[in-house]
Design an enzyme around this catalytic site. Sequence first.
Site, PDB file in Angstrom:
ATOM      1  N   TRP A  46       0.848  -1.327  -0.001  1.00  0.00           N
ATOM      2  CA  TRP A  46       0.040   0.067  -0.038  1.00  0.00           C
ATOM      3  C   TRP A  46       0.926   1.213  -0.019  1.00  0.00           C
ATOM      4  O   TRP A  46       1.810   1.324   0.653  1.00  0.00           O
ATOM      5  CB  TRP A  46      -0.953   0.042   1.172  1.00  0.00           C
ATOM      6  N   GLU A 106      -3.063  -2.870  -2.283  1.00  0.00           N
ATOM      7  CA  GLU A 106      -4.128  -2.154  -1.845  1.00  0.00           C
ATOM      8  C   GLU A 106      -4.614  -0.804  -2.145  1.00  0.00           C
ATOM      9  O   GLU A 106      -3.661  -0.128  -2.061  1.00  0.00           O
ATOM     10  CB  GLU A 106      -3.738  -2.315  -0.271  1.00  0.00           C
ATOM     11  N   LYS A 127      -6.929   2.516  -2.710  1.00  0.00           N
ATOM     12  CA  LYS A 127      -7.544   3.792  -1.744  1.00  0.00           C
ATOM     13  C   LYS A 127      -8.155   4.724  -2.541  1.00  0.00           C
ATOM     14  O   LYS A 127      -7.846   5.006  -3.706  1.00  0.00           O
ATOM     15  CB  LYS A 127      -6.272   4.054  -1.035  1.00  0.00           C
ATOM     16  N   ASP A 149      -9.975  -3.051   1.311  1.00  0.00           N
ATOM     17  CA  ASP A 149      -9.836  -2.420   2.719  1.00  0.00           C
ATOM     18  C   ASP A 149     -11.129  -1.889   2.533  1.00  0.00           C
ATOM     19  O   ASP A 149     -11.560  -0.889   1.761  1.00  0.00           O
ATOM     20  CB  ASP A 149      -8.906  -1.743   2.611  1.00  0.00           C
ATOM     21  N   HIS A 166     -11.562   1.903   2.206  1.00  0.00           N
ATOM     22  CA  HIS A 166     -11.285   2.867   0.943  1.00  0.00           C
ATOM     23  C   HIS A 166     -12.028   2.865  -0.309  1.00  0.00           C
ATOM     24  O   HIS A 166     -11.491   2.769  -1.407  1.00  0.00           O
ATOM     25  CB  HIS A 166      -9.738   1.873   0.593  1.00  0.00           C
ATOM     26  N   HIS A 171      -8.573  -6.383   4.222  1.00  0.00           N
ATOM     27  CA  HIS A 171      -8.467  -5.568   5.386  1.00  0.00           C
ATOM     28  C   HIS A 171      -9.696  -5.283   6.003  1.00  0.00           C
ATOM     29  O   HIS A 171     -10.448  -4.148   5.566  1.00  0.00           O
ATOM     30  CB  HIS A 171      -7.759  -4.224   5.140  1.00  0.00           C
ATOM     31  N   ASP A 183     -12.247   7.134   6.061  1.00  0.00           N
ATOM     32  CA  ASP A 183     -11.669   6.100   6.266  1.00  0.00           C
ATOM     33  C   ASP A 183     -10.914   6.268   7.666  1.00  0.00           C
ATOM     34  O   ASP A 183      -9.746   6.591   7.541  1.00  0.00           O
ATOM     35  CB  ASP A 183     -10.533   6.130   4.985  1.00  0.00           C
ATOM     36  N   ASP A 205     -10.653   4.287  10.381  1.00  0.00           N
ATOM     37  CA  ASP A 205      -9.955   3.062  10.819  1.00  0.00           C
ATOM     38  C   ASP A 205     -10.439   2.963  12.286  1.00  0.00           C
ATOM     39  O   ASP A 205      -9.417   2.808  13.290  1.00  0.00           O
ATOM     40  CB  ASP A 205      -8.659   3.306  10.834  1.00  0.00           C
ATOM     41  N   ASP A 221      -7.375  -3.922  10.028  1.00  0.00           N
ATOM     42  CA  ASP A 221      -6.850  -2.696   9.800  1.00  0.00           C
ATOM     43  C   ASP A 221      -7.434  -1.456  10.668  1.00  0.00           C
ATOM     44  O   ASP A 221      -8.320  -1.057   9.988  1.00  0.00           O
ATOM     45  CB  ASP A 221      -6.534  -2.561   8.462  1.00  0.00           C
TER      46      ASP A 221
HETATM   47  C1  RNT Z   1      -3.875   3.090   4.822  1.00  0.00           C
HETATM   48  C2  RNT Z   1      -3.904   1.534   4.375  1.00  0.00           C
HETATM   49  C3  RNT Z   1      -2.984   0.543   5.049  1.00  0.00           C
HETATM   50  C4  RNT Z   1      -2.691   1.133   6.453  1.00  0.00           C
HETATM   51  C5  RNT Z   1      -1.534  -0.121   7.115  1.00  0.00           C
HETATM   52  C6  RNT Z   1      -0.858   0.765   8.267  1.00  0.00           C
HETATM   53  O1  RNT Z   1      -5.148   3.581   4.390  1.00  0.00           O
HETATM   54  O2  RNT Z   1      -5.357   0.939   5.108  1.00  0.00           O
HETATM   55  O3  RNT Z   1      -3.194  -0.580   5.088  1.00  0.00           O
HETATM   56  O4  RNT Z   1      -3.539   1.241   7.313  1.00  0.00           O
HETATM   57  O5  RNT Z   1      -0.803  -0.410   6.255  1.00  0.00           O
HETATM   58 ZN    ZN Z   2      -5.757  -1.162   4.875  1.00  0.00          ZN
END
Ligand code: RNT
Ligand code: ZN
Length: 416
Positions: A183, A222, A224, A256, A259, A283, A291, A293, A323
């Site tokens: 990523w 990955e 985004k 993810d 994202h 993720h 986003d 988290d 994640d």
């Molecule tokens: C960031 C991505 C990535 C990170 C990690 C720390 O938007 O989701 O996966 O969160 O690698």
């Molecule tokens: Zn991620």
Amino acid sequence: MNHAYEWAREKYAAVGVDTEAAMHALKSVPISMHCWQGDDITGFENRGGALTGGIQVTGDCPGKARNFDELTADLDKAFALIPGRHRVNLHASYAVFDGLPAADRDALTVEHFAKWIGYAKERGLGIDFNPTFFSHPMVKDNLTLSSPDDEVRAFWVRHGIACRHIAAGIAAQLGKPVLNNVWIPDGYKDVPADRLGPRLRLKKSLDEIFAEKLPGVIDCVESKVFGIGLESYTVGSGEFYLAYAAGHPGVYNLLDNGHYHPTETVSDKIPSLLAYFDKVPLHVTRAVRWDSDHVVLLEDEVKEIAKEIVRNGALERVLIGLDFFDASINRVAAWVIGVRNMQKALLTALLMPWDTLKDLQDAARMTELMMLGEELKTYPMGAVWEEFCARNDVPGDPSWFDDVRRYEIDVLARRG
Ligand code: RNT
Ligand code: ZN
């Protein structure tokens, strides 16, 4: 066996669900627990720099881990309260330099992860890996693999290659495959003049990074949609990486669920990818408005994700990683809550009569399908969960938190 479980078993049996088989299946599903929840994605490089890359951790709960010993002690505490045997997801920035000469990101080797390998071996855990393309002075103008500056791009290509070799080394030493997830933060805050150029440079960088076949490594990329300070454009978009993975056998597209645009769901993307790829890495996170988290809760989209994994017989093909990073609450509890919720979502899905439900769909009996799906929502999953926890020697009720509270007083509160 407790009475609640006995009753639940009969109730589920009456709709054609075998609770014993569900628990058996759940036990074999490893969740990849991300080390970075334990220290707010700080890592061990001690460069004292801020977290960059368009991601943000907020909160100031005391007791964050400051080194390998503290982080692994915290991971142990969390794993002890989670049923089953799992995986630990590392970032390159968690290299351990004790006794070794310091190495920059492009010169990291598997030796820098020897302690992690020892840790995982002793506990029978798997490891997953991530190159760290952020929080580093070689990130120039928010760009890494797509940079127009050859020196910058080459540095990060070397980092990507180094990390794949580390992943291969870990896989060889553990005798288990390692997911290596690329990523990058690359993007622009405001409207760029060139959206193609950076993507062509990223494509070239990825080709260089993935050139060598490495046994034991499962490569993935990955995507985004935006990052903080990178709102207008990200180089590694959904379409870019999906197309890249489709054209490069052995490279997978990691989803993810923080994202994508808010009305897009990863649950619907999983079966689309299962039609084309033999593996789908995830993720799992929780995006509150953006986003952000947040810790994974047992909410609808997480349950839908679990359903797509279970009813498509894809428990071995979908690689589940978490994640999230919340520094405002106890970090150990955050892990335990998140992993247990992922498991509860899987159990909920494993306790559904999918053959019956699919037959109803194919016979266009949609009223009955809706009815049964809704009735099942109030079935006693909790009693099966408690039984599952008891059989795996962890508390199935809120009493696990007593352990975390004690750990907070005895260990976390004493950290500077
Ligand atoms: C960031 C991505 C990535 C990170 C990690 C720390 O938007 O989701 O996966 O969160 O690698
Ligand atoms: Zn991620």
